[in-house]
Scaffold this motif. Structure first.
Motif, PDB file in Angstrom:
ATOM      1  N   ARG A 120       0.869  -1.123   0.074  1.00 17.83           N
ATOM      2  CA  ARG A 120       0.038  -0.125   0.102  1.00 17.83           C
ATOM      3  C   ARG A 120       0.892   1.168  -0.037  1.00 17.83           C
ATOM      4  O   ARG A 120       0.603   2.249  -0.646  1.00 17.83           O
ATOM      5  N   ASN A 121       1.755   1.288   0.529  1.00 16.20           N
ATOM      6  CA  ASN A 121       2.908   2.200   0.556  1.00 16.20           C
ATOM      7  C   ASN A 121       3.802   2.372  -0.533  1.00 16.20           C
ATOM      8  O   ASN A 121       4.648   3.401  -0.464  1.00 16.20           O
ATOM      9  N   GLY A 122       3.789   1.285  -1.530  1.00 13.79           N
ATOM     10  CA  GLY A 122       4.561   1.486  -2.582  1.00 13.79           C
ATOM     11  C   GLY A 122       6.117   0.997  -2.462  1.00 13.79           C
ATOM     12  O   GLY A 122       6.860   1.251  -3.201  1.00 13.79           O
ATOM     13  N   GLU A 123       6.228   0.301  -1.114  1.00 16.37           N
ATOM     14  CA  GLU A 123       7.573  -0.041  -0.937  1.00 16.37           C
ATOM     15  C   GLU A 123       7.910  -1.642  -1.586  1.00 16.37           C
ATOM     16  O   GLU A 123       6.983  -2.399  -1.358  1.00 16.37           O
ATOM     17  N   LYS A 124       9.047  -1.435  -2.099  1.00 13.08           N
ATOM     18  CA  LYS A 124       9.547  -2.982  -2.562  1.00 13.08           C
ATOM     19  C   LYS A 124      10.774  -3.150  -1.988  1.00 13.08           C
ATOM     20  O   LYS A 124      11.892  -2.623  -2.255  1.00 13.08           O
ATOM     21  N   ARG A 125      10.779  -4.304  -1.166  1.00 12.71           N
ATOM     22  CA  ARG A 125      12.115  -4.527  -0.430  1.00 12.71           C
ATOM     23  C   ARG A 125      12.188  -6.040   0.226  1.00 12.71           C
ATOM     24  O   ARG A 125      10.956  -6.726   0.175  1.00 12.71           O
ATOM     25  N   SER A 126      13.318  -6.279   0.401  1.00 11.66           N
ATOM     26  CA  SER A 126      13.551  -7.663   1.054  1.00 11.66           C
ATOM     27  C   SER A 126      12.804  -7.925   2.441  1.00 11.66           C
ATOM     28  O   SER A 126      12.765  -7.126   3.225  1.00 11.66           O
ATOM     29  N   PRO A 127      12.450  -9.276   2.371  1.00 11.32           N
ATOM     30  CA  PRO A 127      11.703  -9.419   3.790  1.00 11.32           C
ATOM     31  C   PRO A 127      12.462  -9.065   4.981  1.00 11.32           C
ATOM     32  O   PRO A 127      12.376  -9.056   6.129  1.00 11.32           O
ATOM     33  N   LEU A 128      13.920  -9.355   4.497  1.00 11.14           N
ATOM     34  CA  LEU A 128      14.960  -9.122   5.688  1.00 11.14           C
ATOM     35  C   LEU A 128      15.540  -7.791   5.810  1.00 11.14           C
ATOM     36  O   LEU A 128      16.413  -7.336   6.665  1.00 11.14           O
ATOM     37  N   ALA A 129      14.728  -6.766   5.116  1.00  6.86           N
ATOM     38  CA  ALA A 129      15.358  -5.551   5.158  1.00  6.86           C
ATOM     39  C   ALA A 129      15.113  -4.700   6.526  1.00  6.86           C
ATOM     40  O   ALA A 129      16.040  -4.057   6.893  1.00  6.86           O
ATOM     41  N   GLY A 130      14.192  -5.294   7.245  1.00  3.44           N
ATOM     42  CA  GLY A 130      14.128  -4.642   8.577  1.00  3.44           C
ATOM     43  C   GLY A 130      14.761  -5.049   9.690  1.00  3.44           C
ATOM     44  O   GLY A 130      14.799  -4.725  10.795  1.00  3.44           O
ATOM     45  N   VAL A 131      15.465  -6.284   9.386  1.00  4.83           N
ATOM     46  CA  VAL A 131      16.538  -6.486  10.288  1.00  4.83           C
ATOM     47  C   VAL A 131      17.859  -5.700  10.592  1.00  4.83           C
ATOM     48  O   VAL A 131      18.547  -5.330   9.563  1.00  4.83           O
ATOM     49  N   PRO A 132      18.130  -5.262  11.670  1.00  2.11           N
ATOM     50  CA  PRO A 132      18.878  -4.241  12.065  1.00  2.11           C
ATOM     51  C   PRO A 132      20.420  -4.746  11.392  1.00  2.11           C
ATOM     52  O   PRO A 132      20.940  -5.788  11.821  1.00  2.11           O
ATOM     53  N   ALA A 133      21.299  -3.826  10.802  1.00  8.91           N
ATOM     54  CA  ALA A 133      22.504  -4.413  10.387  1.00  8.91           C
ATOM     55  C   ALA A 133      23.479  -4.236  11.324  1.00  8.91           C
ATOM     56  O   ALA A 133      24.579  -4.968  11.197  1.00  8.91           O
ATOM     57  N   GLY A 134      23.387  -3.476  12.368  1.00  8.86           N
ATOM     58  CA  GLY A 134      24.077  -3.470  13.574  1.00  8.86           C
ATOM     59  C   GLY A 134      23.929  -4.544  14.751  1.00  8.86           C
ATOM     60  O   GLY A 134      24.651  -4.544  15.769  1.00  8.86           O
ATOM     61  N   LEU A 135      22.940  -5.574  14.152  1.00 12.26           N
ATOM     62  CA  LEU A 135      22.926  -6.595  15.360  1.00 12.26           C
ATOM     63  C   LEU A 135      24.321  -7.442  15.538  1.00 12.26           C
ATOM     64  O   LEU A 135      24.871  -7.725  14.591  1.00 12.26           O
ATOM     65  N   PRO A 136      24.644  -8.053  16.692  1.00 15.90           N
ATOM     66  CA  PRO A 136      25.558  -8.970  16.617  1.00 15.90           C
ATOM     67  C   PRO A 136      25.307 -10.073  15.779  1.00 15.90           C
ATOM     68  O   PRO A 136      24.263 -10.409  15.416  1.00 15.90           O
ATOM     69  N   ALA A 137      26.409 -10.533  15.115  1.00 19.11           N
ATOM     70  CA  ALA A 137      26.516 -11.633  13.976  1.00 19.11           C
ATOM     71  C   ALA A 137      25.412 -12.881  14.379  1.00 19.11           C
ATOM     72  O   ALA A 137      24.556 -13.039  13.450  1.00 19.11           O
ATOM     73  N   LEU A 138      25.394 -13.321  15.315  1.00 20.19           N
ATOM     74  CA  LEU A 138      24.707 -14.490  15.890  1.00 20.19           C
ATOM     75  C   LEU A 138      22.985 -13.915  15.972  1.00 20.19           C
ATOM     76  O   LEU A 138      22.120 -14.899  15.481  1.00 20.19           O
TER      77      LEU A 138
END
Length: 467
Positions: A369-387
């Motif tokens: 509805r908002n016209g967004e096209k992105r991966s379902p993983l895009a919302g996972v923060p990049a700064g999280l610890p790797a595990l």
């Protein structure tokens, strides 16, 4: 039951003298229909109308979300409430008040008060009210339960307590004495009329009542005892004294706003979103450590510290004109309601897996509805610890499709010769598969490794102590 002015006056009269500053008047039926009480535990509260089968245990269960089981309460039994006030004629048949010959003015005031009350009850800006409209008299519990569902679904806002000043004015318009709302130390306002004096003469004043009679009308219990009580019958009310200390988020936000005020703390006033990043991470990890230790007292303390970070960020946003705290609350409440149609709507789910699948489907629809096209993983923060990031990736994808965990994620490592070089990519893939293998068995790799680190640190500390 339909709560009237007489019910309120009766309950106040039976309470006797006391400091009722900030008193909240609430409909007990509406509160019993809530999952968390819409009140401020740091202020006194009077719950009116403990009527209906099984109402008392449900009310106690709600109140125990905010009060400890040993919190005292004053129970005004039905027969007590009936004795607290002289028998009153119906609204249309009441004797005329001072300055209202033939009763016409009193009847007009009562009618206008009833209309105003019904209008406030139906307005979206006001919630359940103790002065219910006449059309709810036959089925008050059904009406309160339906309204509670609408509140939780976002169709109506919550507002369980009175606007105290508005209700006082309404009582005055209906011919009641303002003196009943004053504490023993509060002087009468300059505009007090002869109606106040006549009410005091009649024994209706909170400050001049027969305290010996009031003592015999009250019963002190605990909320834990209230949970085991049966149906009390129409006319019972419950008074809750304030619990010690601040008890609402608003109290915290007020302290934070004062710290950042022009006459507040220079250190707090210098904080910015950027400066709060490090402390946000620190407080989050301290809470994780308390959770790992399963220490309730420490968890409560660290939750407060983390909540302070949110309060500071929100206050800075207000001061800079970015958004206000109600915007934050509105956003998360609406999102939770929207993404739980099986709770707040008509959807039916078979279990947790379907709940998670619906959640992702609703999110995808929102993005479309908002016209967004992105991966379902895009919302996972990049700064999280790797595990933790690997766990988040795997969790997100498990909501969209079934996943098969690797059987032996360590096999590629075990197959290496003792002197063979180890590529970082090989180790990374093995670790990722090991995270998936652990998740399939209900173990979070990030928490498991953090706990292993703590055990290692404890062993090192113990070895130094023994030397």
């Amino acid at each position: 039951m339909t709560l009237t002015t007489a019910d309120i006056m009766s309950a106040l009269h039976a309470l006797g003298q006391g400091d009722f500053t900030g008193l909240q008047l609430l409909d007990a039926v509406a509160v019993a229909g809530q999952h968390y009480p819409h009140l401020d535990p740091a202020q006194p509260a009077l719950l009116l109308g403990l009527a209906g089968p099984d109402l008392t245990p449900r009310l106690a269960a709600t109140l125990l979300q905010a009060y400890p089981p040993d919190h005292p309460a004053t129970l005004l039994a039905p027969q007590v409430a009936d004795r607290a006030m002289p028998s009153s004629p119906s609204r249309q048949q009441r004797a005329p008040g001072p300055g209202a010959p033939n009763g016409h003015a009193e009847q007009a005031n009562s009618s206008s008060y009833s209309a105003a009350t019904d209008q406030r009850s139906s307005h979206a800006g006001h919630g359940a009210t103790a002065l219910a409209g006449e059309n709810g008299a036959k089925h008050p519990e059904r009406r309160a339960a339906a309204r509670s569902r609408r509140v939780r679904s976002g169709l109506l806002p919550k507002a369980a307590s009175f606007d105290y000043a508005a209700r006082t004015n309404a009582l005055l318009r209906s011919g009641c004495s303002e003196s009943v709302f004053r504490t023993s130390s509060s002087p009468a306002p300059a505009h007090a009329s002869s109606r106040d004096a006549s009410a005091q003469t009649a024994g209706l004043s909170m400050t001049k009542m027969n305290t010996g009679q009031a003592d015999s009308q009250r019963r002190t219990i605990t909320l834990g005892e209230l949970a085991g009580m049966a149906h009390l019958g129409a006319g019972a009310h419950l008074y809750l004294p304030p619990r010690a200390g601040a008890a609402t988020y608003e109290a915290l936000q007020d302290v934070v706003a004062q710290l950042r005020a022009p006459d507040g703390c220079p250190w707090d006033r210098a904080l910015t979103w950027a400066k709060l990043r490090a402390s946000l991470l620190e407080e989050s990890y301290e809470l994780l450590a308390a959770l790992d230790a399963a220490d309730p007292a420490k968890v409560a303390e660290e939750q407060g510290d983390l909540l302070l970070q949110i309060a500071l960020q929100a206050q800075i946003a207000v001061e800079e004109g970015r958004f206000r705290l109600p915007d934050v609350i509105t956003h998360i409440v609406e999102k939770l309601i929207r993404r739980h149609p099986h709770v707040f709507g008509d959807a039916v789910v078979s279990g947790e897996a379907e709940v998670l699948a619906n959640w992702e489907a609703i999110k995808a629809a929102e993005r479309a509805r908002n016209g967004e096209k992105r991966s379902p993983l895009a919302g996972v923060p990049a700064g999280l610890p790797a595990l933790a990031q690997a766990e988040a990736y795997l969790d997100r994808m498990s909501r969209l499709r079934a996943a098969t965990a690797p059987q032996a994620p360590w096999a590629p490592l075990a197959a290496l010769a003792p002197d063979a070089p180890l590529a970082a990519e090989t180790l990374g893939d093995a670790l990722f598969d090991l995270v998936a293998w652990a998740l399939a068995r209900g173990v979070e790799a990030e928490s498991a490794l953090r706990q292993a680190n703590a055990r290692f640190a404890d062993r090192v500390a113990a070895s130094l102590t023994q030397k």
